[in-house]
Design a protein around this motif. Sequence first.
Motif, PDB file in Angstrom:
ATOM      1  N   ASN A   1      -3.667  -6.115  10.083  1.00  0.00           N
ATOM      2  CA  ASN A   1      -4.073  -7.459   9.667  1.00  0.00           C
ATOM      3  C   ASN A   1      -3.336  -7.813   8.355  1.00  0.00           C
ATOM      4  OD1 ASN A   1      -5.390  -9.718   8.808  1.00  0.00           O
ATOM      5  ND2 ASN A   1      -7.458  -8.916   9.138  1.00  0.00           N
TER       6      ASN A   1
ATOM      7  N   GLU B   1      -2.558  -6.908  -4.854  1.00  0.00           N
ATOM      8  CA  GLU B   1      -2.472  -5.991  -3.719  1.00  0.00           C
ATOM      9  C   GLU B   1      -3.719  -6.078  -2.858  1.00  0.00           C
ATOM     10  OE1 GLU B   1      -2.987  -1.768  -4.599  1.00  0.00           O
ATOM     11  OE2 GLU B   1      -3.637  -2.254  -6.625  1.00  0.00           O
TER      12      GLU B   1
ATOM     13  N   ASP C   1      -2.605   5.333  10.483  1.00  0.00           N
ATOM     14  CA  ASP C   1      -2.987   5.429  11.906  1.00  0.00           C
ATOM     15  C   ASP C   1      -2.479   4.259  12.741  1.00  0.00           C
ATOM     16  OD1 ASP C   1      -4.798   3.960  10.272  1.00  0.00           O
ATOM     17  OD2 ASP C   1      -6.412   4.122  11.741  1.00  0.00           O
TER      18      ASP C   1
ATOM     19  N   LEU D   1       0.793   4.765  -7.798  1.00  0.00           N
ATOM     20  CA  LEU D   1      -0.143   3.644  -7.910  1.00  0.00           C
ATOM     21  C   LEU D   1      -0.885   3.678  -9.251  1.00  0.00           C
ATOM     22  CD1 LEU D   1      -1.271   1.364  -6.149  1.00  0.00           C
ATOM     23  CD2 LEU D   1      -3.031   2.954  -5.362  1.00  0.00           C
TER      24      LEU D   1
ATOM     25  N   LEU E   1     -11.595  -4.169   6.179  1.00  0.00           N
ATOM     26  CA  LEU E   1     -10.810  -3.902   4.968  1.00  0.00           C
ATOM     27  C   LEU E   1      -9.562  -4.783   4.953  1.00  0.00           C
ATOM     28  CD1 LEU E   1     -10.289  -0.068   4.324  1.00  0.00           C
ATOM     29  CD2 LEU E   1     -10.806  -1.830   2.634  1.00  0.00           C
TER      30      LEU E   1
ATOM     31  N   ALA F   1       0.854  -1.200   0.000  1.00  0.00           N
ATOM     32  CA  ALA F   1       0.000   0.000   0.000  1.00  0.00           C
ATOM     33  C   ALA F   1       0.880   1.237   0.000  1.00  0.00           C
ATOM     34  CB  ALA F   1      -0.894   0.014   1.230  1.00  0.00           C
ATOM     35  N   ILE F   2       0.329   2.316  -0.480  1.00  0.00           N
ATOM     36  CA  ILE F   2       1.104   3.563  -0.519  1.00  0.00           C
ATOM     37  C   ILE F   2       0.297   4.713   0.096  1.00  0.00           C
ATOM     38  CG2 ILE F   2       2.566   3.001  -2.510  1.00  0.00           C
ATOM     39  CD1 ILE F   2      -0.424   5.225  -2.980  1.00  0.00           C
ATOM     40  N   GLY F   3       1.008   5.789   0.427  1.00  0.00           N
ATOM     41  CA  GLY F   3       0.343   7.016   0.874  1.00  0.00           C
ATOM     42  C   GLY F   3       0.466   7.269   2.367  1.00  0.00           C
ATOM     43  N   GLY F   4       0.083   8.467   2.741  1.00  0.00           N
ATOM     44  CA  GLY F   4       0.119   8.843   4.158  1.00  0.00           C
ATOM     45  C   GLY F   4       0.141  10.356   4.301  1.00  0.00           C
TER      46      GLY F   4
ATOM     47  N   GLU G   1      -0.156   8.578  -4.694  1.00  0.00           N
ATOM     48  CA  GLU G   1      -1.190   7.927  -5.524  1.00  0.00           C
ATOM     49  C   GLU G   1      -0.810   7.947  -6.998  1.00  0.00           C
ATOM     50  OE1 GLU G   1      -1.733  10.198  -3.179  1.00  0.00           O
ATOM     51  OE2 GLU G   1      -2.664   8.902  -1.675  1.00  0.00           O
TER      52      GLU G   1
ATOM     53  N   HIS H   1      -7.006  -2.510   0.857  1.00  0.00           N
ATOM     54  CA  HIS H   1      -6.901  -1.388   1.805  1.00  0.00           C
ATOM     55  C   HIS H   1      -5.721  -0.488   1.481  1.00  0.00           C
ATOM     56  CE1 HIS H   1      -3.517  -3.382   3.778  1.00  0.00           C
ATOM     57  NE2 HIS H   1      -4.235  -4.496   3.850  1.00  0.00           N
ATOM     58  N   GLY H   2      -5.658   0.651   2.195  1.00  0.00           N
ATOM     59  CA  GLY H   2      -4.562   1.592   2.014  1.00  0.00           C
ATOM     60  C   GLY H   2      -3.437   1.328   3.006  1.00  0.00           C
ATOM     61  N   SER H   3      -2.633   2.364   3.252  1.00  0.00           N
ATOM     62  CA  SER H   3      -1.417   2.192   4.047  1.00  0.00           C
ATOM     63  C   SER H   3      -1.670   2.334   5.544  1.00  0.00           C
ATOM     64  CB  SER H   3      -0.382   3.222   3.593  1.00  0.00           C
ATOM     65  OG  SER H   3      -0.921   4.517   3.785  1.00  0.00           O
ATOM     66  N   ALA H   4      -2.941   2.583   5.913  1.00  0.00           N
ATOM     67  CA  ALA H   4      -3.343   2.659   7.330  1.00  0.00           C
ATOM     68  C   ALA H   4      -2.317   3.370   8.205  1.00  0.00           C
ATOM     69  CB  ALA H   4      -3.639   1.251   7.860  1.00  0.00           C
TER      70      ALA H   4
HETATM   71  P1  NAD Z   1      -6.884   2.826   4.710  1.00  0.00           P
HETATM   72  O1  NAD Z   1      -7.405   1.670   3.965  1.00  0.00           O
HETATM   73  O2  NAD Z   1      -5.414   2.977   4.794  1.00  0.00           O
HETATM   74  O3  NAD Z   1      -7.461   2.775   6.209  1.00  0.00           O
HETATM   75  C1  NAD Z   1      -8.841   2.878   6.520  1.00  0.00           C
HETATM   76  C2  NAD Z   1      -9.074   2.284   7.911  1.00  0.00           C
HETATM   77  O4  NAD Z   1      -8.933   0.865   7.860  1.00  0.00           O
HETATM   78  C3  NAD Z   1      -8.054   2.762   8.955  1.00  0.00           C
HETATM   79  O5  NAD Z   1      -8.691   2.886  10.204  1.00  0.00           O
HETATM   80  C4  NAD Z   1      -7.039   1.644   9.003  1.00  0.00           C
HETATM   81  O6  NAD Z   1      -6.380   1.522  10.248  1.00  0.00           O
HETATM   82  C5  NAD Z   1      -7.904   0.421   8.720  1.00  0.00           C
HETATM   83  N1  NAD Z   1      -7.139  -0.609   8.003  1.00  0.00           N
HETATM   84  C6  NAD Z   1      -6.744  -0.589   6.703  1.00  0.00           C
HETATM   85  N2  NAD Z   1      -6.021  -1.682   6.435  1.00  0.00           N
HETATM   86  C7  NAD Z   1      -5.959  -2.405   7.567  1.00  0.00           C
HETATM   87  C8  NAD Z   1      -5.336  -3.627   7.923  1.00  0.00           C
HETATM   88  N3  NAD Z   1      -4.633  -4.359   7.051  1.00  0.00           N
HETATM   89  N4  NAD Z   1      -5.471  -4.066   9.195  1.00  0.00           N
HETATM   90  C9  NAD Z   1      -6.176  -3.374  10.100  1.00  0.00           C
HETATM   91  N5  NAD Z   1      -6.789  -2.207   9.824  1.00  0.00           N
HETATM   92  C10 NAD Z   1      -6.671  -1.729   8.580  1.00  0.00           C
HETATM   93  O7  NAD Z   1      -7.559   4.119   4.080  1.00  0.00           O
HETATM   94  P2  NAD Z   1      -7.327   5.665   4.404  1.00  0.00           P
HETATM   95  O8  NAD Z   1      -7.094   5.846   5.858  1.00  0.00           O
HETATM   96  O9  NAD Z   1      -8.430   6.343   3.743  1.00  0.00           O
HETATM   97  O10 NAD Z   1      -6.010   6.045   3.631  1.00  0.00           O
HETATM   98  C11 NAD Z   1      -4.707   6.048   4.216  1.00  0.00           C
HETATM   99  C12 NAD Z   1      -3.682   6.266   3.120  1.00  0.00           C
HETATM  100  O11 NAD Z   1      -3.694   5.140   2.244  1.00  0.00           O
HETATM  101  C13 NAD Z   1      -3.983   7.495   2.238  1.00  0.00           C
HETATM  102  O12 NAD Z   1      -2.769   8.128   1.965  1.00  0.00           O
HETATM  103  C14 NAD Z   1      -4.587   6.896   0.985  1.00  0.00           C
HETATM  104  O13 NAD Z   1      -4.365   7.702  -0.146  1.00  0.00           O
HETATM  105  C15 NAD Z   1      -3.842   5.602   0.888  1.00  0.00           C
HETATM  106  N6  NAD Z   1      -4.539   4.550   0.143  1.00  0.00           N
HETATM  107  C16 NAD Z   1      -3.739   3.724  -0.574  1.00  0.00           C
HETATM  108  C17 NAD Z   1      -4.311   2.662  -1.261  1.00  0.00           C
HETATM  109  C18 NAD Z   1      -3.401   1.719  -1.977  1.00  0.00           C
HETATM  110  O14 NAD Z   1      -2.210   1.744  -1.757  1.00  0.00           O
HETATM  111  N7  NAD Z   1      -3.931   0.853  -2.811  1.00  0.00           N
HETATM  112  C19 NAD Z   1      -5.697   2.443  -1.205  1.00  0.00           C
HETATM  113  C20 NAD Z   1      -6.487   3.298  -0.423  1.00  0.00           C
HETATM  114  C21 NAD Z   1      -5.889   4.354   0.254  1.00  0.00           C
END
Ligand code: NAD
Length: 375
Positions: A304, A288, A296, A96, A272, A76-79, A93, A291-294
């Motif tokens: 996960n 891939e 937080d 990606l 996710l 995953a990428i971004g933050g 992005e 989900h994103g790079s989470a």
């Molecule tokens: P996110 O999917 O990263 O997270 C959304 C929520 O789901 C968060 O609370 C996160 O902690 C949780 N989550 C996500 N994956 C998880 C995992 N494997 N295990 C446990 N919890 C998980 O989406 P976001 O917060 O909207 O975006 C964060 C960054 O990721 C942004 O920079 C966004 O642009 C990027 N992003 C990247 C991709 C990709 O790389 N394909 C896809 C979506 C978002």
Amino acid sequence: MSGTTRHICLLPGDGIGPEITAEAVKALGAIGERFGMAFTFAEALLGGAAIDATGSPLPEATLAAARGADAVLLAAIGGPKWDTTDPAKPRPEQGLLGIRKALGLYANLRPVKLFSALAGASTLKPAYLAGVDMLIVRELTGGLYFGARARETGVPGAASGGGPGMRAYDTMEYREFEIERIAATAFDAARKRRGKVHSVDKANVLESSRLWREVVHRLHDAEFSDVELIDQLVDNTAMQLIRQPGQFDVIVTENMFGDILSDEASMLTGSLGMLASASLGDGTALYEPSHGSAPDIAGQDVANPLAMLLSVEMMLRYSFDMHEAADALASGIASVLAEGWRTRDIADAETLPQKLVGTAAMGDLVTERLAAAKR
Ligand code: NAD
């Protein structure tokens, strides 16, 4: 591809990316040993990590590494570190979207299947989850994310008060051949499943959706009339996914609608963190998690890794034709879940405190199941 060696380009990216990539490599080691296959890895930079190291979210070296591999595994990428509204600054992005475009990955396949052990982790009542087993086929290289966009300044009447101000636009554009090939992917997939395709659009408003509907029907009538085809408006689909998710077999839709609907559908599976994807085109495929790079939870060993491991399962099936290995990985994951092991995102009131595990421990549990079954 050569003999018993498969070369994988790893793109760990940002946030939790490196943590979940490590678990994929671990599992692939056990799979290689058990099924007599050597996996070799080349790691390359993408997204924020690439911006920091090279100034570009998609360095040439990364594209070359991806093109030279038998498959690409992206985390995953971004933050927030790279978030900017300045259109002149590089954004993760772009890496990606750029790699999807450069590799011609027009079809994104996202299976949404509920592991029975996780029914309690969904936000929906278990009664509504019966029969959830769908495949979302998202168009990946067209539509709003790739159409012309701009921001203009000094536009008369654009500011509040009627003076000159800013205006921005994005364009949703589709060509016939782009719709045709993604629809063919969906119809083909439906033939191997339950034979039903929901084509999701917004044809009551958008011209691009009207063309979408026309082309999908033309192809259906000419080549896939054995598959049941249902048109559905995207707003209705968003509601139906929650109302009666078991009605869906294959959903095919354009890029942005698919992006949003697949995140929504992920909650049917509990998190996710459970949703994998395969991006296929005419050349090297890319796998891939959805989900994103989470950011937080990055660096805390709580992410996960299962969406990443389920993406590995898809890679074994689609790129390497290793169906027995893919089945073993899927059943390893299912048995770890059935035994009650949970990462935080899929834990519920029933989860025993001693069965709450982190990223690395979850990866170890699955890897142990793979190794334990060694012949
Ligand atoms: P996110 O999917 O990263 O997270 C959304 C929520 O789901 C968060 O609370 C996160 O902690 C949780 N989550 C996500 N994956 C998880 C995992 N494997 N295990 C446990 N919890 C998980 O989406 P976001 O917060 O909207 O975006 C964060 C960054 O990721 C942004 O920079 C966004 O642009 C990027 N992003 C990247 C991709 C990709 O790389 N394909 C896809 C979506 C978002």
